[in-house]
Write a protein that holds these residues in place. Structure first.
Motif, PDB file in Angstrom:
ATOM      1  N   THR A 159      24.352  27.934 -80.912  1.00 21.95           N
ATOM      2  CA  THR A 159      25.391  27.389 -81.583  1.00 21.95           C
ATOM      3  C   THR A 159      26.386  26.917 -80.406  1.00 21.95           C
ATOM      4  O   THR A 159      26.561  27.497 -79.529  1.00 21.95           O
ATOM      5  CB  THR A 159      26.016  28.266 -82.328  1.00 21.95           C
ATOM      6  OG1 THR A 159      26.237  29.753 -81.724  1.00 21.95           O
ATOM      7  CG2 THR A 159      25.059  28.863 -83.624  1.00 21.95           C
ATOM      8  N   GLU A 188      34.297  18.911 -90.106  1.00 25.10           N
ATOM      9  CA  GLU A 188      33.177  19.192 -89.576  1.00 25.10           C
ATOM     10  C   GLU A 188      33.115  18.918 -88.003  1.00 25.10           C
ATOM     11  O   GLU A 188      33.942  17.991 -87.747  1.00 25.10           O
ATOM     12  CB  GLU A 188      31.924  18.483 -90.407  1.00 25.10           C
ATOM     13  CG  GLU A 188      32.234  16.981 -90.296  1.00 25.10           C
ATOM     14  CD  GLU A 188      31.377  16.221 -91.369  1.00 25.10           C
ATOM     15  OE1 GLU A 188      30.866  15.143 -90.662  1.00 25.10           O
ATOM     16  OE2 GLU A 188      31.107  16.693 -92.466  1.00 25.10           O
ATOM     17  N   GLN A 233      24.349  20.937 -91.859  1.00 24.54           N
ATOM     18  CA  GLN A 233      24.959  19.810 -91.164  1.00 24.54           C
ATOM     19  C   GLN A 233      24.644  18.594 -92.018  1.00 24.54           C
ATOM     20  O   GLN A 233      25.782  17.874 -92.161  1.00 24.54           O
ATOM     21  CB  GLN A 233      24.796  19.680 -89.922  1.00 24.54           C
ATOM     22  CG  GLN A 233      25.331  20.882 -88.869  1.00 24.54           C
ATOM     23  CD  GLN A 233      24.854  20.778 -87.462  1.00 24.54           C
ATOM     24  OE1 GLN A 233      23.705  20.523 -87.136  1.00 24.54           O
ATOM     25  NE2 GLN A 233      25.823  20.938 -86.579  1.00 24.54           N
ATOM     26  N   ARG A 252      29.798  27.145 -82.212  1.00 26.45           N
ATOM     27  CA  ARG A 252      29.381  26.915 -83.463  1.00 26.45           C
ATOM     28  C   ARG A 252      30.712  26.874 -84.470  1.00 26.45           C
ATOM     29  O   ARG A 252      30.578  26.063 -85.410  1.00 26.45           O
ATOM     30  CB  ARG A 252      28.703  28.171 -83.908  1.00 26.45           C
ATOM     31  CG  ARG A 252      27.360  28.206 -83.508  1.00 26.45           C
ATOM     32  CD  ARG A 252      26.517  29.290 -83.947  1.00 26.45           C
ATOM     33  NE  ARG A 252      25.001  29.062 -83.461  1.00 26.45           N
ATOM     34  CZ  ARG A 252      24.316  30.299 -83.311  1.00 26.45           C
ATOM     35  NH1 ARG A 252      24.574  31.573 -83.505  1.00 26.45           N
ATOM     36  NH2 ARG A 252      22.956  30.001 -82.933  1.00 26.45           N
ATOM     37  N   THR A 311      31.327  23.453 -85.564  1.00 25.27           N
ATOM     38  CA  THR A 311      30.718  22.904 -86.380  1.00 25.27           C
ATOM     39  C   THR A 311      30.910  23.385 -87.754  1.00 25.27           C
ATOM     40  O   THR A 311      30.401  22.675 -88.858  1.00 25.27           O
ATOM     41  CB  THR A 311      29.056  22.677 -86.056  1.00 25.27           C
ATOM     42  OG1 THR A 311      29.059  22.089 -84.748  1.00 25.27           O
ATOM     43  CG2 THR A 311      28.217  21.723 -86.962  1.00 25.27           C
ATOM     44  N   PHE A 312      30.874  24.762 -88.014  1.00 26.57           N
ATOM     45  CA  PHE A 312      30.944  25.446 -89.105  1.00 26.57           C
ATOM     46  C   PHE A 312      31.883  26.351 -89.435  1.00 26.57           C
ATOM     47  O   PHE A 312      32.845  26.822 -88.267  1.00 26.57           O
ATOM     48  CB  PHE A 312      29.648  26.606 -88.938  1.00 26.57           C
ATOM     49  CG  PHE A 312      28.378  26.083 -88.874  1.00 26.57           C
ATOM     50  CD1 PHE A 312      27.519  25.486 -89.815  1.00 26.57           C
ATOM     51  CD2 PHE A 312      27.797  26.038 -87.549  1.00 26.57           C
ATOM     52  CE1 PHE A 312      26.408  24.867 -89.866  1.00 26.57           C
ATOM     53  CE2 PHE A 312      26.308  25.156 -87.556  1.00 26.57           C
ATOM     54  CZ  PHE A 312      25.716  24.884 -88.687  1.00 26.57           C
ATOM     55  N   ALA A 321      28.014  30.809 -92.843  1.00 29.18           N
ATOM     56  CA  ALA A 321      28.574  29.879 -92.550  1.00 29.18           C
ATOM     57  C   ALA A 321      28.332  28.573 -93.685  1.00 29.18           C
ATOM     58  O   ALA A 321      27.544  28.549 -94.175  1.00 29.18           O
ATOM     59  CB  ALA A 321      28.112  29.586 -91.135  1.00 29.18           C
ATOM     60  N   LYS A 344      29.242  24.113 -93.456  1.00 23.85           N
ATOM     61  CA  LYS A 344      29.800  23.047 -92.855  1.00 23.85           C
ATOM     62  C   LYS A 344      31.039  22.830 -92.813  1.00 23.85           C
ATOM     63  O   LYS A 344      31.769  23.192 -93.952  1.00 23.85           O
ATOM     64  CB  LYS A 344      29.145  21.629 -93.555  1.00 23.85           C
ATOM     65  CG  LYS A 344      29.212  20.276 -92.657  1.00 23.85           C
ATOM     66  CD  LYS A 344      28.405  19.247 -93.307  1.00 23.85           C
ATOM     67  CE  LYS A 344      28.791  18.033 -92.223  1.00 23.85           C
ATOM     68  NZ  LYS A 344      28.102  16.870 -92.982  1.00 23.85           N
ATOM     69  N   LYS A 345      31.593  22.762 -91.730  1.00 26.36           N
ATOM     70  CA  LYS A 345      33.247  22.699 -91.272  1.00 26.36           C
ATOM     71  C   LYS A 345      33.834  21.983 -92.472  1.00 26.36           C
ATOM     72  O   LYS A 345      33.461  20.623 -92.452  1.00 26.36           O
ATOM     73  CB  LYS A 345      33.465  22.240 -89.924  1.00 26.36           C
ATOM     74  CG  LYS A 345      34.933  22.772 -89.422  1.00 26.36           C
ATOM     75  CD  LYS A 345      34.742  23.050 -88.076  1.00 26.36           C
ATOM     76  CE  LYS A 345      35.927  23.844 -87.367  1.00 26.36           C
ATOM     77  NZ  LYS A 345      35.770  24.889 -87.682  1.00 26.36           N
TER      78      LYS A 345
END
Length: 725
Positions: free
Chosen positions: A46, A67, A329, A346, A349-350, A458, A460-461
């Motif tokens: 990550t 994200e 993702q 990480r 991204t998350f 988690a 996806k951001k």
């Protein structure tokens, strides 16, 4: 001509997918790929670092849905300028030139650049660089600094696209020194790199967050500045920077149960009728298949209990850790729970929930071992899985305790090596070691574990914030009513689970308990091989005929196809189709277009085998004496009729044995596509091993199954070959 070739190349990769629309309010933030300690992929795969932590905190404060992707610095800059991304957070120095293109935030880190050498080649002043070569990353503040002083001190500059290439060149002696940001070099040194700093750093600027100048996302800079001011005031920014730049790590609590700040008794409202949750396939005791071939473990029980507590419906898939990450993702899954450590990388991204478990790395030895401390490891070999936090710990302390390190790609082979005596000790996550002991592994843990990170759920951001809220609420409620501790005790209790009536320490026991699972995996393997080979035959025959065509354009097309496909490793081809194409389409259209793993595997295998079959067809046709074609044409018979009636019947007999061989190869190649999460026979075996640690016996069973099925199919193919002849 060029347009035809380009059109052809684009046609090589058919896409079978359904697209979904990305949330309009999701902010796309891009960053560098490898720029530790600001952003880097850690041993747990990550992305972590200062930039990741800062963005994560800013998003929490300002309520951003975002994200984060890591294409590399140059690609990130271009992505923002081209409108493929909304903002950049990549250790980017704030300069007058960049402010012409980007609207940049207040600075969050004042950086220095410094000269580094290997430990054996100390350079203490710029004067010592005369006649030498200094490496530097292209487009950096360090490069600009070196350009200003190179004539004064008489050195040569060699630029690199990435830091790893630069440091590898320094280690190999291709450059005499390297200049990079001081925290980057200091971090590399802390990770055991053969580097040394013998000079003071040079102040060259400060890092900032940026968006495209004049874009609709300039408001992000204002919000970033507001959050940054708050972080500076309450000390959060300082804590984040110290976390990654301090000379020694701070010891955290060894407690497996992290504190929860969310109050119990709360409920959130689901937005979707059903949520898809992705997870690992083999990471006991967090997720693994039980004796009934159903996925179970801490993560499985926890997410199901939280869903029940919060009143939402979920569907769980278990493609494996890497595939689960990519599924989230690419929008194929809404969330992920897979024993995943929360890292700064990480967080780019998350979006993470509150942690539900604090993991330790712990040393394990055989029951008869006399090792009782790290000092006892001197001169001995310690096994560790590659790319893990355990490996990071061992590398950092290797010189202190004088042991050797042997890395393994999977846990089963590592544990087998301990039992066979090829390593004196191993280090792994504490719950994993305890689970192995509970499953009958004759091991003990003589040394207290060392903290290795928090595990969390988690998404996806910037997406599904209600999922994070529901997870946090549910976790708090489960802790309050005691259900959480029951789940932990169920899998981590020292008492061995003897619920199964089947002894899996024998081959018969393994078959008896797992035959349904093995047959399912075998069915997927055979289906994958047959379907992909049938498609490959069509592709191969078409391009094989092209390769001997009197039309030059067709010959060129065939040559390009064969060279391109054969030049790409099958695993990379499968990964490109399964993950690369959806990401490419999303960047082009703004829509997510996930591809089914079976379809992606079929496409990859078909293209790969098709390229080799095309060469078999070409070789078979060219093996027929050329005089037969000439004689037929001289009699006035057309080229097409000559091929059908005279050349191909003879060429087919020549090609048949090679077709059989290629089919066998295609069947074996199905094991490779397990890398994208497809649970075929080989992946099925790995999943079973993760539960019972019977690697030797399980791999023996797999070998026999492959041998039997390949032998049977080969015999069948040869009978067909004889009939045709």
């Amino acid at each position: 001509m060029k347009k035809k070739i380009i059109a052809f190349l684009l046609a090589l990769f058919p896409i079978f997918a359904l697209g979904t629309t990305t949330h309009a309010d999701t902010i796309k933030i891009v960053s560098d790929t490898a720029y530790a300690p600001f952003e880097f992929k850690d041993s747990d795969q990550t992305y972590k670092g200062i930039d990741v932590d800062i963005i994560n905190k800013v998003a929490d404060i300002k309520g951003w849905e975002y994200e984060m992707s890591f294409p590399g610095f140059d690609a990130a800059v271009n992505a923002v300028q081209a409108g493929q991304a909304d903002a950049i957070m990549a250790g980017m120095t704030k300069t007058a030139e960049r402010e012409k293109v980007f609207t940049m935030s207040d600075t969050y880190y004042d950086t220095k650049v410094v000269i580094a050498t290997t430990k054996a080649n100390t350079i203490k002043s710029y004067d010592q660089l005369k006649g030498k070569t200094v490496g530097v990353k292209n487009g950096t503040a360090a490069q600009r600094f070196l350009e200003k002083i190179k004539d004064k001190y008489g050195f040569t500059i060699k630029t690199f696209d990435t830091g790893d290439l630069m440091y590898n060149s320094l280690a190999a002696g291709a450059v005499d020194a390297a200049m990079d940001d001081q925290p980057v070099i200091e971090y590399a040194i802390s990770q055991g790199q053969d580097l040394k700093i013998s000079m003071k750093g040079e102040a060259v600027g400060s890092f900032a967050f940026g968006v495209k100048k004049g874009s609709k996302y300039e408001y992000l800079v204002t919000e970033f500045n507001e959050a940054l001011a708050q972080m500076k005031k309450d000390g959060t920014l300082k804590d984040i920077i110290n976390k990654w730049t301090a000379t020694s790590s701070t010891t955290s609590s060894n407690s497996a149960v992290p504190e929860t700040t969310t109050k119990s008794g709360q409920k959130a409202t689901p937005v979707k009728a059903k949520y898809t949750i992705a997870s690992d396939s083999s990471f006991a005791p967090f997720v693994f298949q039980n004796d009934s071939n159903k996925y179970t473990g801490i993560d499985m029980d926890l997410i199901k209990a939280i869903a029940e507590d919060q009143g939402f419906t979920l569907e769980i898939s278990n493609p494996g850790f890497d595939a689960a990450i990519n599924a989230v993702q690419s929008g194929q899954a809404d969330g992920m729970i897979a024993g995943m450590s929360v890292t700064e990388a990480r967080k780019e991204t998350f979006d993470f929930s509150e942690p539900y478990y604090t993991a330790n790395s712990i040393l394990a030895v055989t029951e008869s071992s006399t090792i009782s401390s790290y000092d006892d490891l001197k001169g001995k070999t310690v096994g560790v899985k590659n790319g893990t936090s355990s490996q990071t710990f061992l590398v950092e302390n290797q010189s202190k305790y004088g042991y050797k390190i042997k890395t393994f790609s999977d846990g089963s082979s590592m544990y087998d090596s301990l039992n066979s005596g090829s390593v004196a000790a191993i280090m792994d996550d504490e719950p994993v070691v305890k689970y192995a002991i509970n499953q009958g592994k004759k091991m003990k843990t003589p040394i207290e574990g060392t903290p290795s990170g928090n595990l969390a759920f988690a998404v996806k951001k910037g997406t599904n914030p209600e999922l994070i809220e529901m997870f946090n609420n549910g976790l708090a409620n489960l802790k309050a009513n005691g259900k959480y501790q029951e789940i932990l005790d169920k899998y981590l209790s020292a008492k061995k689970d003897n619920s199964t009536t089947v002894d899996e320490t024998t081959i018969w026991g393994l078959l008896q308990n797992n035959y349904k699972q093995l047959l399912s995996g075998l069915g997927i393997t055979i289906s994958l091989a047959l379907i992909s080979f049938a498609i490959a035959m069509v592709i191969g025959i078409i391009f094989g005929m092209f390769s001997v065509s009197p039309i030059k354009v067709l010959r060129i097309i065939s040559e390009i196809f064969v060279d391109v496909i054969r030049g790409i490793p099958l695993m990379i081809l499968a990964a490109f189709i399964f993950w690369g194409i959806p990401n490419f389409l999303e960047s082009m259209t703004g829509q997510q277009s996930p591809i089914n793993d079976f379809v992606a595997g079929t496409i990859a295998l078909s293209l790969n085998a098709g390229a080799y079959i095309a060469e078999i067809v070409r070789g078979g046709i060219q093996a027929v004496p050329v005089g037969q074609m000439e004689a037929s044409r001289s009699l006035g018979i057309s080229y097409g009729k000559t091929m059908r009636k005279i050349i191909l019947p003879q060429a087919t007999k020549i090609m048949l044995p090679n077709f059989v061989n290629q089919f066998v190869i295609a069947l074996k190649d199905t094991t490779i596509v397990s890398a994208i999460g497809l649970v075929e026979l080989f992946q099925t075996g790995k999943i079973i091993i993760a539960r019972n640690y019977q690697s030797f016996k399980m791999y023996a069973i797999l070998a026999v199954l492959y041998l039997v099925i390949i032998t049977l199919l080969t015999r069948l193919a040869k009978r067909l070959e004889k009939r045709i002849k």
